[in-house]
Design an enzyme around this catalytic site. Structure first.
Site: not given
Lengths: 223, 221
Positions: A49-51
Protein backbone atom coordinates in the site's frame (compact mmCIF):
# COMPACT_ATOMS: atom_id res chain seq x y z
CA UNK A 1 -25.48 -6.51 -26.29
CA UNK A 2 -27.80 -9.06 -24.76
CA UNK A 3 -25.30 -11.57 -23.31
CA UNK A 4 -25.00 -11.29 -19.49
CA UNK A 5 -21.90 -9.46 -18.34
CA UNK A 6 -19.43 -11.05 -15.93
CA UNK A 7 -19.85 -9.98 -12.31
CA UNK A 8 -17.16 -7.87 -10.67
CA UNK A 9 -16.15 -10.88 -8.57
CA UNK A 10 -15.86 -13.07 -11.67
CA UNK A 11 -13.60 -10.49 -13.30
CA UNK A 12 -11.53 -10.31 -10.08
CA UNK A 13 -11.21 -14.13 -10.10
CA UNK A 14 -9.97 -14.01 -13.68
CA UNK A 15 -7.35 -11.37 -12.78
CA UNK A 16 -6.26 -13.38 -9.73
CA UNK A 17 -5.45 -16.35 -11.96
CA UNK A 18 -2.81 -14.26 -13.76
CA UNK A 19 -1.00 -13.20 -10.58
CA UNK A 20 1.90 -15.58 -9.91
CA UNK A 21 2.67 -17.03 -6.49
CA UNK A 22 5.26 -14.89 -4.71
CA UNK A 23 4.33 -11.62 -6.41
CA UNK A 24 4.55 -8.18 -4.88
CA UNK A 25 1.25 -6.58 -5.85
CA UNK A 26 -0.42 -3.20 -5.55
CA UNK A 27 -4.19 -3.12 -5.94
CA UNK A 28 -5.85 0.16 -6.88
CA UNK A 29 -8.94 1.53 -5.16
CA UNK A 30 -12.33 0.16 -6.27
CA UNK A 31 -12.71 -2.94 -8.47
CA UNK A 32 -9.03 -3.97 -8.13
CA UNK A 33 -9.31 -4.42 -4.34
CA UNK A 34 -11.69 -7.34 -4.95
CA UNK A 35 -8.76 -9.36 -6.31
CA UNK A 36 -7.29 -9.86 -2.82
CA UNK A 37 -10.53 -11.51 -1.70
CA UNK A 38 -10.45 -14.17 -4.40
CA UNK A 39 -6.76 -15.10 -4.69
CA UNK A 40 -6.51 -18.77 -3.79
CA UNK A 41 -4.86 -19.84 -0.51
CA UNK A 42 -2.27 -21.77 -2.54
CA UNK A 43 -0.55 -18.49 -3.44
CA UNK A 44 1.56 -16.29 -1.18
CA UNK A 45 1.10 -12.71 -2.40
CA UNK A 46 2.63 -9.66 -0.71
CA UNK A 47 0.30 -6.67 -0.98
CA UNK A 48 1.79 -3.18 -1.00
CA UNK A 49 0.00 0.00 0.00
CA UNK A 50 1.38 3.39 -1.05
CA UNK A 51 1.20 4.77 2.50
CA UNK A 52 3.98 2.51 3.70
CA UNK A 53 2.50 -0.93 4.30
CA UNK A 54 4.08 -4.03 2.77
CA UNK A 55 2.46 -7.34 3.61
CA UNK A 56 -1.00 -5.87 4.07
CA UNK A 57 -3.72 -8.21 5.31
CA UNK A 58 -7.51 -8.11 5.16
CA UNK A 59 -9.81 -5.77 7.05
CA UNK A 60 -9.76 -6.29 10.83
CA UNK A 61 -12.71 -7.71 12.74
CA UNK A 62 -15.20 -5.09 13.90
CA UNK A 63 -13.86 -3.40 17.02
CA UNK A 64 -10.26 -4.34 16.17
CA UNK A 65 -9.61 -1.38 13.85
CA UNK A 66 -6.46 0.71 14.29
CA UNK A 67 -7.25 4.19 12.92
CA UNK A 68 -3.63 4.67 11.85
CA UNK A 69 -3.26 1.33 10.06
CA UNK A 70 -5.10 2.05 6.82
CA UNK A 71 -4.79 1.35 3.10
CA UNK A 72 -4.63 3.74 0.16
CA UNK A 73 -8.42 4.04 0.24
CA UNK A 74 -8.17 5.10 3.92
CA UNK A 75 -9.92 1.90 5.08
CA UNK A 76 -8.65 0.00 8.15
CA UNK A 77 -6.44 -3.00 7.31
CA UNK A 78 -4.14 -5.42 9.13
CA UNK A 79 -0.48 -6.39 8.80
CA UNK A 80 0.36 -10.03 8.14
CA UNK A 81 3.24 -11.85 9.84
CA UNK A 82 6.34 -10.88 7.84
CA UNK A 83 4.83 -7.53 6.94
CA UNK A 84 6.73 -4.29 7.38
CA UNK A 85 6.12 -0.56 7.62
CA UNK A 86 8.17 1.95 5.69
CA UNK A 87 7.99 5.68 5.13
CA UNK A 88 6.32 7.27 2.14
CA UNK A 89 9.40 7.83 0.04
CA UNK A 90 10.42 4.18 0.36
CA UNK A 91 6.85 3.08 -0.40
CA UNK A 92 7.09 5.05 -3.64
CA UNK A 93 10.62 3.82 -4.36
CA UNK A 94 9.00 0.38 -4.46
CA UNK A 95 6.49 1.66 -7.01
CA UNK A 96 8.61 4.02 -9.09
CA UNK A 97 11.74 1.90 -9.03
CA UNK A 98 10.18 -1.16 -10.66
CA UNK A 99 10.01 -3.32 -7.54
CA UNK A 100 6.27 -3.98 -7.68
CA UNK A 101 5.60 -7.00 -9.91
CA UNK A 102 1.96 -6.33 -10.67
CA UNK A 103 -0.17 -3.22 -10.42
CA UNK A 104 -3.92 -3.69 -10.85
CA UNK A 105 -5.61 -0.41 -11.68
CA UNK A 106 -9.05 0.88 -12.55
CA UNK A 107 -9.55 3.05 -15.63
CA UNK A 108 -11.81 5.63 -17.20
CA UNK A 109 -10.31 4.91 -20.62
CA UNK A 110 -7.59 2.73 -22.17
CA UNK A 111 -6.23 3.36 -25.67
CA UNK A 112 -5.12 0.71 -28.13
CA UNK A 113 -1.47 1.75 -27.66
CA UNK A 114 -1.70 1.18 -23.89
CA UNK A 115 -2.30 4.79 -22.88
CA UNK A 116 -4.15 4.98 -19.57
CA UNK A 117 -6.59 7.64 -18.35
CA UNK A 118 -7.66 6.98 -14.77
CA UNK A 119 -7.17 10.18 -12.78
CA UNK A 120 -9.25 12.94 -14.31
CA UNK A 121 -12.34 13.30 -16.46
CA UNK A 122 -13.31 16.46 -18.31
CA UNK A 123 -15.50 17.49 -15.39
CA UNK A 124 -14.36 20.90 -14.14
CA UNK A 125 -16.65 21.11 -11.10
CA UNK A 126 -14.36 19.10 -8.82
CA UNK A 127 -10.79 19.96 -7.87
CA UNK A 128 -8.24 17.70 -9.59
CA UNK A 129 -6.69 14.89 -7.53
CA UNK A 130 -4.04 12.39 -8.64
CA UNK A 131 -2.71 10.52 -5.60
CA UNK A 132 -0.35 7.70 -6.57
CA UNK A 133 -1.98 6.81 -9.90
CA UNK A 134 0.82 8.13 -12.11
CA UNK A 135 3.57 6.55 -9.99
CA UNK A 136 1.93 3.14 -10.15
CA UNK A 137 1.24 3.33 -13.86
CA UNK A 138 4.84 4.05 -14.87
CA UNK A 139 6.65 2.07 -12.20
CA UNK A 140 5.12 -1.39 -11.91
CA UNK A 141 6.61 -4.19 -14.01
CA UNK A 142 3.18 -5.23 -15.20
CA UNK A 143 0.11 -3.00 -15.38
CA UNK A 144 -3.23 -4.79 -15.43
CA UNK A 145 -6.44 -2.81 -15.82
CA UNK A 146 -9.83 -3.89 -14.47
CA UNK A 147 -12.82 -1.96 -15.75
CA UNK A 148 -16.32 -2.27 -17.07
CA UNK A 149 -16.22 -2.51 -20.85
CA UNK A 150 -18.43 0.56 -21.25
CA UNK A 151 -19.46 3.54 -19.13
CA UNK A 152 -22.74 3.52 -17.22
CA UNK A 153 -24.41 5.23 -20.16
CA UNK A 154 -23.01 2.73 -22.63
CA UNK A 155 -20.07 4.62 -24.13
CA UNK A 156 -16.92 2.61 -24.93
CA UNK A 157 -13.90 2.85 -22.63
CA UNK A 158 -11.48 1.05 -24.97
CA UNK A 159 -10.62 3.62 -27.60
CA UNK A 160 -8.20 4.41 -30.45
CA UNK A 161 -6.97 7.35 -28.32
CA UNK A 162 -7.96 8.49 -24.82
CA UNK A 163 -10.01 11.68 -24.72
CA UNK A 164 -9.56 12.22 -20.97
CA UNK A 165 -6.25 13.51 -19.57
CA UNK A 166 -3.58 10.79 -19.59
CA UNK A 167 -2.24 9.18 -16.45
CA UNK A 168 0.65 7.66 -18.41
CA UNK A 169 1.43 6.76 -22.02
CA UNK A 170 1.77 3.21 -23.35
CA UNK A 171 1.83 1.43 -19.97
CA UNK A 172 -1.11 -1.00 -19.94
CA UNK A 173 -0.30 -4.66 -20.59
CA UNK A 174 -3.67 -6.33 -20.23
CA UNK A 175 -7.30 -5.27 -19.73
CA UNK A 176 -9.99 -7.33 -17.96
CA UNK A 177 -13.56 -6.20 -18.54
CA UNK A 178 -16.98 -7.66 -17.84
CA UNK A 179 -17.01 -8.80 -21.49
CA UNK A 180 -13.46 -9.80 -22.41
CA UNK A 181 -9.75 -10.17 -21.64
CA UNK A 182 -7.61 -8.12 -24.01
CA UNK A 183 -3.85 -7.72 -24.46
CA UNK A 184 -2.29 -4.48 -25.61
CA UNK A 185 -0.01 -5.38 -28.52
CA UNK A 186 1.98 -3.28 -31.01
CA UNK A 187 -0.97 -3.76 -33.38
CA UNK A 188 -3.61 -2.67 -30.86
CA UNK A 189 -6.03 -4.65 -28.70
CA UNK A 190 -5.91 -8.42 -29.14
CA UNK A 191 -8.91 -10.20 -27.61
CA UNK A 192 -7.76 -13.36 -25.80
CA UNK A 193 -11.00 -14.34 -24.10
CA UNK A 194 -14.65 -13.35 -24.30
CA UNK A 195 -17.40 -13.72 -21.71
CA UNK A 196 -19.83 -16.59 -22.29
CA UNK A 197 -22.29 -15.77 -25.07
CA UNK A 198 -20.39 -12.73 -26.37
CA UNK A 199 -19.68 -12.83 -30.10
CA UNK A 200 -16.76 -11.00 -31.72
CA UNK A 201 -19.23 -8.78 -33.60
CA UNK A 202 -21.10 -7.84 -30.42
CA UNK A 203 -17.83 -7.06 -28.61
CA UNK A 204 -16.59 -4.88 -31.47
CA UNK A 205 -19.91 -2.99 -31.43
CA UNK A 206 -19.31 -1.76 -27.85
CA UNK A 207 -15.59 -1.04 -28.32
CA UNK A 208 -14.19 2.21 -29.71
CA UNK A 209 -10.90 0.73 -30.87
CA UNK A 210 -10.61 -1.82 -33.68
CA UNK A 211 -10.19 -5.30 -32.21
CA UNK A 212 -8.10 -8.22 -33.36
CA UNK A 213 -9.19 -11.65 -32.14
CA UNK A 214 -6.56 -14.18 -31.11
CA UNK A 215 -6.57 -17.34 -33.23
CA UNK A 216 -6.94 -19.36 -30.00
CA UNK A 217 -9.78 -17.16 -28.67
CA UNK A 218 -11.45 -18.82 -25.70
CA UNK A 219 -14.32 -18.17 -23.31
CA UNK A 220 -13.43 -16.54 -19.97
CA UNK A 221 -13.21 -19.03 -17.13
CA UNK A 222 -13.57 -16.95 -14.00
CA UNK A 223 -12.58 -19.70 -11.55
CA UNK B 1 23.56 19.64 26.67
CA UNK B 2 21.11 18.91 23.93
CA UNK B 3 17.46 18.98 24.86
CA UNK B 4 14.98 19.41 22.02
CA UNK B 5 11.97 18.86 24.23
CA UNK B 6 9.66 21.83 24.66
CA UNK B 7 7.01 22.14 27.34
CA UNK B 8 3.97 23.33 25.42
CA UNK B 9 2.43 23.22 21.96
CA UNK B 10 2.72 27.03 21.87
CA UNK B 11 6.49 26.73 22.42
CA UNK B 12 6.62 24.10 19.68
CA UNK B 13 5.26 26.44 16.98
CA UNK B 14 6.68 29.72 18.33
CA UNK B 15 8.21 31.98 15.71
CA UNK B 16 6.57 30.54 12.59
CA UNK B 17 6.43 33.55 10.27
CA UNK B 18 3.72 34.73 7.89
CA UNK B 19 4.41 33.48 4.37
CA UNK B 20 6.10 30.28 5.56
CA UNK B 21 6.04 27.01 3.65
CA UNK B 22 4.81 24.37 6.10
CA UNK B 23 5.01 20.60 5.58
CA UNK B 24 2.23 18.75 7.38
CA UNK B 25 2.57 14.97 7.79
CA UNK B 26 -0.26 12.49 7.46
CA UNK B 27 -2.16 10.39 4.96
CA UNK B 28 -5.91 10.61 5.37
CA UNK B 29 -6.35 10.71 9.15
CA UNK B 30 -3.28 8.56 9.82
CA UNK B 31 -0.23 10.33 11.22
CA UNK B 32 -1.63 13.85 11.08
CA UNK B 33 -0.02 16.09 13.74
CA UNK B 34 -3.44 17.46 14.63
CA UNK B 35 -2.43 19.21 17.87
CA UNK B 36 0.55 20.95 16.25
CA UNK B 37 -1.62 22.23 13.40
CA UNK B 38 -4.14 23.55 15.89
CA UNK B 39 -1.30 25.22 17.81
CA UNK B 40 -0.20 26.87 14.55
CA UNK B 41 -3.75 28.09 14.04
CA UNK B 42 -3.65 29.57 17.54
CA UNK B 43 -0.20 31.06 16.92
CA UNK B 44 -1.66 33.04 14.05
CA UNK B 45 0.78 32.70 11.13
CA UNK B 46 -0.93 33.35 7.80
CA UNK B 47 -0.27 33.55 4.04
CA UNK B 48 1.05 30.00 4.36
CA UNK B 49 1.97 27.51 1.67
CA UNK B 50 0.95 24.13 3.07
CA UNK B 51 2.43 20.90 1.70
CA UNK B 52 0.45 17.82 2.65
CA UNK B 53 -0.99 14.77 0.93
CA UNK B 54 -4.67 15.62 1.42
CA UNK B 55 -6.34 18.96 2.04
CA UNK B 56 -7.86 18.19 5.41
CA UNK B 57 -11.38 17.06 6.12
CA UNK B 58 -14.17 18.22 8.38
CA UNK B 59 -13.26 21.08 10.69
CA UNK B 60 -9.94 19.74 11.96
CA UNK B 61 -6.24 20.37 11.23
CA UNK B 62 -5.48 21.59 7.68
CA UNK B 63 -9.19 22.14 6.99
CA UNK B 64 -9.32 24.51 9.97
CA UNK B 65 -6.27 26.42 8.69
CA UNK B 66 -7.99 26.83 5.33
CA UNK B 67 -11.31 27.84 6.93
CA UNK B 68 -9.52 30.58 8.91
CA UNK B 69 -7.90 31.88 5.70
CA UNK B 70 -4.34 31.16 6.75
CA UNK B 71 -3.47 29.18 3.62
CA UNK B 72 -2.56 30.96 0.39
CA UNK B 73 -1.51 27.85 -1.47
CA UNK B 74 -1.69 24.10 -1.01
CA UNK B 75 0.72 21.63 -2.60
CA UNK B 76 -0.68 18.12 -2.46
CA UNK B 77 -1.53 14.95 -4.38
CA UNK B 78 -5.14 14.36 -3.41
CA UNK B 79 -7.13 17.36 -2.15
CA UNK B 80 -10.49 15.73 -2.83
CA UNK B 81 -11.67 13.45 -0.06
CA UNK B 82 -14.81 12.85 1.93
CA UNK B 83 -15.30 15.96 4.02
CA UNK B 84 -12.74 18.21 2.27
CA UNK B 85 -15.45 20.87 2.18
CA UNK B 86 -13.37 23.91 3.18
CA UNK B 87 -10.73 23.28 0.54
CA UNK B 88 -13.37 22.75 -2.15
CA UNK B 89 -15.26 25.88 -1.12
CA UNK B 90 -12.16 28.09 -1.31
CA UNK B 91 -10.91 26.40 -4.49
CA UNK B 92 -14.22 27.02 -6.28
CA UNK B 93 -14.11 30.65 -5.20
CA UNK B 94 -10.56 30.98 -6.53
CA UNK B 95 -9.36 31.92 -3.05
CA UNK B 96 -6.73 29.21 -2.66
CA UNK B 97 -4.01 28.18 -5.06
CA UNK B 98 -3.54 24.46 -5.76
CA UNK B 99 -0.35 22.83 -7.02
CA UNK B 100 -1.20 19.21 -7.76
CA UNK B 101 1.76 16.81 -7.58
CA UNK B 102 1.82 13.02 -8.08
CA UNK B 103 2.20 11.48 -4.64
CA UNK B 104 5.58 9.86 -5.24
CA UNK B 105 6.92 13.03 -6.82
CA UNK B 106 5.67 15.04 -3.83
CA UNK B 107 7.55 12.75 -1.49
CA UNK B 108 10.66 12.59 -3.68
CA UNK B 109 10.77 16.40 -4.09
CA UNK B 110 10.93 16.72 -0.30
CA UNK B 111 13.56 13.98 -0.17
CA UNK B 112 15.59 15.90 -2.79
CA UNK B 113 15.35 19.04 -0.65
CA UNK B 114 16.51 17.15 2.43
CA UNK B 115 19.33 15.50 0.50
CA UNK B 116 20.63 18.75 -0.99
CA UNK B 117 19.86 17.76 -4.59
CA UNK B 118 19.01 20.21 -7.35
CA UNK B 119 16.15 18.07 -8.65
CA UNK B 120 15.56 14.83 -10.47
CA UNK B 121 14.08 13.33 -13.62
CA UNK B 122 11.19 10.87 -13.33
CA UNK B 123 8.85 9.18 -15.81
CA UNK B 124 5.96 9.78 -13.39
CA UNK B 125 3.61 12.31 -14.96
CA UNK B 126 5.90 12.98 -17.94
CA UNK B 127 3.08 12.44 -20.44
CA UNK B 128 0.43 14.17 -18.36
CA UNK B 129 -0.94 17.67 -17.83
CA UNK B 130 1.15 17.82 -14.64
CA UNK B 131 4.33 18.08 -16.75
CA UNK B 132 3.17 21.32 -18.39
CA UNK B 133 5.84 24.00 -18.27
CA UNK B 134 8.51 21.55 -17.10
CA UNK B 135 11.54 20.21 -18.94
CA UNK B 136 10.96 16.75 -20.42
CA UNK B 137 13.84 14.63 -21.75
CA UNK B 138 14.12 11.14 -23.14
CA UNK B 139 16.47 9.29 -20.79
CA UNK B 140 17.08 5.53 -20.98
CA UNK B 141 14.43 5.39 -23.69
CA UNK B 142 11.67 6.93 -21.57
CA UNK B 143 10.22 10.40 -21.43
CA UNK B 144 11.08 11.86 -18.04
CA UNK B 145 10.10 15.16 -16.43
CA UNK B 146 12.45 17.32 -14.38
CA UNK B 147 11.15 17.98 -10.89
CA UNK B 148 12.58 20.52 -8.47
CA UNK B 149 13.18 20.02 -4.75
CA UNK B 150 10.52 21.13 -2.29
CA UNK B 151 12.22 22.68 0.73
CA UNK B 152 10.24 24.22 3.57
CA UNK B 153 10.54 26.60 6.47
CA UNK B 154 8.72 24.31 8.90
CA UNK B 155 7.72 20.64 9.10
CA UNK B 156 5.01 19.44 11.49
CA UNK B 157 5.32 15.71 12.12
CA UNK B 158 3.67 13.13 14.36
CA UNK B 159 5.79 10.32 15.81
CA UNK B 160 5.25 7.86 18.64
CA UNK B 161 8.27 8.18 20.93
CA UNK B 162 11.28 10.48 21.20
CA UNK B 163 14.27 11.07 23.45
CA UNK B 164 15.70 14.48 24.28
CA UNK B 165 18.05 14.34 21.29
CA UNK B 166 15.03 14.11 19.01
CA UNK B 167 15.52 10.51 17.88
CA UNK B 168 12.14 9.22 16.71
CA UNK B 169 10.22 6.03 16.27
CA UNK B 170 6.79 5.95 14.70
CA UNK B 171 3.71 3.74 14.94
CA UNK B 172 2.33 1.57 12.09
CA UNK B 173 1.30 3.45 8.96
CA UNK B 174 1.29 6.78 10.82
CA UNK B 175 4.96 6.99 9.82
CA UNK B 176 4.03 7.93 6.22
CA UNK B 177 5.53 11.33 5.24
CA UNK B 178 7.13 12.05 8.65
CA UNK B 179 10.70 10.82 8.07
CA UNK B 180 10.99 12.57 4.70
CA UNK B 181 9.42 15.83 5.85
CA UNK B 182 11.72 15.92 8.88
CA UNK B 183 14.71 16.18 6.52
CA UNK B 184 13.27 18.89 4.27
CA UNK B 185 12.50 21.80 6.61
CA UNK B 186 14.63 24.43 8.30
CA UNK B 187 12.61 23.87 11.48
CA UNK B 188 11.24 20.38 12.18
CA UNK B 189 8.69 20.21 14.98
CA UNK B 190 7.45 16.83 16.19
CA UNK B 191 4.64 15.77 18.47
CA UNK B 192 5.01 12.44 20.23
CA UNK B 193 2.93 10.28 22.49
CA UNK B 194 5.78 9.59 24.87
CA UNK B 195 9.22 10.83 25.87
CA UNK B 196 11.81 8.21 26.81
CA UNK B 197 15.26 8.42 28.42
CA UNK B 198 18.27 8.96 26.20
CA UNK B 199 19.48 5.47 25.26
CA UNK B 200 16.08 3.86 25.73
CA UNK B 201 15.30 3.73 21.99
CA UNK B 202 16.87 0.75 20.24
CA UNK B 203 19.50 2.39 17.98
CA UNK B 204 18.83 -0.31 15.36
CA UNK B 205 15.20 0.75 15.24
CA UNK B 206 15.43 4.57 15.30
CA UNK B 207 13.65 5.75 12.15
CA UNK B 208 14.43 9.47 12.23
CA UNK B 209 17.80 10.29 13.82
CA UNK B 210 17.68 13.41 15.97
CA UNK B 211 19.85 15.47 13.60
CA UNK B 212 16.70 16.09 11.54
CA UNK B 213 14.62 17.25 14.50
CA UNK B 214 14.54 20.65 16.21
CA UNK B 215 11.67 20.59 18.68
CA UNK B 216 9.65 17.80 20.25
CA UNK B 217 6.50 18.18 22.31
CA UNK B 218 4.54 15.51 24.12
CA UNK B 219 0.83 15.21 23.39
CA UNK B 220 -1.02 12.86 25.70
CA UNK B 221 -3.11 10.38 23.70
Amino acid sequence: MTAPRLSAVDVARRVARDIPDGSYVNLGIGLPTLVADVVGPDKEIVYHSENGVLGMGPAPAPGEEDPELINAGKQPVTLLPGGAFCHHTDAFVMMRGGHIDVSVLGAFQVAENGDLANWATDEAALPPAVGGAMDLAVGARQVLVVTTHTTRDGRPKLLPRCTYPLTAAAVVDRVYTDLAVLDVSPGGFVVREVAPGVTPEALQAVTGARLTFAPDLTVVRPD
Amino acid sequence: MIDKRVATLADAVAGVADGSTVLVGGFGNSGVPVELVHALLEQGAGDLTVVTNNAGSGESDVAALIRERRVRKIICSYPRSAGSVWFEKFWRAGEIELELVPQGTLSERMRAAGAGLGGFFTPTGADSLLAEGKEVRVLDGRRQVFERPLPADVALVKADRADRWGNLVYRTAARNFGPTMATAAALTVVQVREFVELGALDPEAVVTPGIFVDRVVQVAP
